[in-house]
Design an enzyme around this catalytic site. Structure first.
Site, PDB file in Angstrom:
ATOM      1  N   HIS A 266       3.800  -2.317   3.049  1.00  0.00           N
ATOM      2  CA  HIS A 266       3.860  -0.935   2.291  1.00  0.00           C
ATOM      3  C   HIS A 266       5.133  -0.801   1.600  1.00  0.00           C
ATOM      4  O   HIS A 266       6.336  -1.077   2.178  1.00  0.00           O
ATOM      5  CB  HIS A 266       3.676   0.160   3.365  1.00  0.00           C
ATOM      6  CG  HIS A 266       2.293  -0.082   4.082  1.00  0.00           C
ATOM      7  ND1 HIS A 266       2.121  -0.622   5.182  1.00  0.00           N
ATOM      8  CD2 HIS A 266       1.287   0.860   4.053  1.00  0.00           C
ATOM      9  CE1 HIS A 266       0.965  -0.625   5.631  1.00  0.00           C
ATOM     10  NE2 HIS A 266       0.578   0.507   4.758  1.00  0.00           N
TER      11      HIS A 266
ATOM     12  N   ASP B   1       0.899  -1.002  -0.090  1.00  0.00           N
ATOM     13  CA  ASP B   1       0.099  -0.044  -0.019  1.00  0.00           C
ATOM     14  C   ASP B   1       0.798   1.359   0.088  1.00  0.00           C
ATOM     15  O   ASP B   1       2.081   1.123   0.450  1.00  0.00           O
ATOM     16  CB  ASP B   1      -0.866   0.176   1.206  1.00  0.00           C
ATOM     17  CG  ASP B   1      -1.740  -1.058   1.371  1.00  0.00           C
ATOM     18  OD1 ASP B   1      -2.026  -1.888   0.291  1.00  0.00           O
ATOM     19  OD2 ASP B   1      -2.756  -0.878   2.125  1.00  0.00           O
TER      20      ASP B   1
END
Ligand code: ZN
Length: 378
Positions: A327, A185
């Site tokens: 991430h 993400d």
């Protein structure tokens, strides 16, 4: 025996070995540098980078975006503006204890409304929600002379919106076997995402990148590369707001603008959505009308920024069908990936995209409006 030639030969050998070693290291760096520069050439904002900072705490959560120029003087001024905004928000948010997931939220985003060789105009929009009690939006315009680095006072604002279509891709995978979907993400990141793509390629692994629309604009070539190499590009909104705080109009804009930015690059709009902070409700579901995908394994990589910890959490929690949250904007995450993939494949796991996993599990199968959620978010 005359030692002189021997010693000279030894010194010579040491010297040349050192040189070769150095050249090799520099050669690699150069390769990476020129690689990155080709991305920047394609960017809508040449000579600018985008920085994203996302934080999640019990009392408050925030997403902050700001540009970085080649001028240190400008960067310092922008940074001190950002720090001030952040501090003001923290001071207010810390006073209030959140109830029922109504945490305070700061979304600080920006638009570059003018960019020439000499001048840049940046409009910052500060959206604050203090524990659902108080919501306000404030705009700040910062203008800079790109040559001198001096700040100039003036005003201007305007933003564009866009719409797009939804399209799904199909592929067939054997239902037997162990599958995991690794998701990244908050990217793309100019250096770490290409690095991660290299690692995935080495392991012939597929992953899903839940990108932020505002970062896609900066690094379109990275999105293109990820898509071309068979990874899924998912929608993580334009600027990372808590979707449940938005009006229907704002919500559509966050999602459609991102879909449109991705579709412009890949030719395909993202099939699945991951809401920022994993936060959604019936209203959001109804408006988005597309599969919403959260996660079952949270590596908390953004918090500890420790590669050993990332590996440990993945090792202890991954099962068949897991969706792993990471991430691609943290170095420690990028560094952990290689050994995670080695370890999981030695246990028989195959790495697929989220849409492929949904198909295998026949769970949501990209049917509009169906929601796939591996774990209720707290
Ligand atoms: Zn996020």
């Amino acid at each position: 025996m005359n030692w002189k030639p021997v010693i000279l030969a030894l010194i010579f050998m040491l010297f040349t070995t050192a040189c070769v070693g150095k050249e090799k290291a520099e050669g690699n760096e150069k390769k990476v540098d020129s690689h990155i520069q080709t991305y920047v050439k394609e960017s809508r904002y040449p000579n600018m980078e985008i920085e994203t900072e996302i934080g999640e705490y019990d009392e408050y959560k925030y997403a902050i975006h700001f540009p970085r120029t080649k001028q240190d003087e400008i960067n310092t001024k922008i940074k001190s503006f950002i720090d001030q905004q952040k501090q003001d928000f923290f001071n207010q948010a810390k006073k209030i204890k959140p109830k029922n997931n109504d945490f305070s939220e700061l979304l600080l985003d920006y638009d570059i409304t003018h960019l020439s060789d000499t001048l840049v105009s940046i409009v910052f929009t500060n959206n604050q929600n203090i524990a659902k009690k108080e919501s306000k939006e404030t705009k700040y315009t910062l203008n800079f002379d790109l040559n001198s680095g001096k700040q100039i006072i003036s005003n201007d604002t305007e933003i564009l919106s866009n719409t797009t279509t939804n399209e799904n891709k199909s592929s067939v995978l054997a239902p037997a076997g162990k599958y995991v979907a690794i998701t990244f993400d908050d990217g793309p990141h100019d250096k770490l995402t290409p690095y991660i793509l290299d690692v995935l390629k080495k392991h012939k692994a597929k992953a899903t990148f839940y990108v932020l629309g505002n970062r896609v604009e900066y690094y379109p070539e990275i999105v293109k590369r990820a898509f071309d190499e068979g990874h899924e590009i998912g929608n993580h909104s334009w600027s990372h707001p808590k979707l449940t705080n938005l009006t229907p109009q704002e919500l559509r804009k966050q999602i459609y603008q991102t879909s449109s930015a991705v579709a412009k690059i890949t030719g395909t709009a993202p099939a699945t959505i991951r809401p920022p902070y994993g936060a959604f409700n019936d209203n959001v579901k109804q408006i988005l009308n597309r599969p919403i995908v959260n996660w079952s394994v949270d590596t908390l990589d953004w918090k500890h920024k420790n590669k050993e910890m990332v590996k440990k959490i993945v090792r202890q929690n991954t099962r068949n069908g897991s969706i792993i949250l990471m991430h691609d904007i943290h170095t420690s995450t990028a560094q952990a990936l290689d050994s995670i993939l080695t370890e999981l494949s030695s246990k028989g796991y195959q790495f697929v995209t989220v849409s492929q996993l949904l198909e295998i599990e026949d769970n949501a199968n990209s049917v509009a409006g169906k929601v796939f959620m591996n774990k209720p978010t707290s």
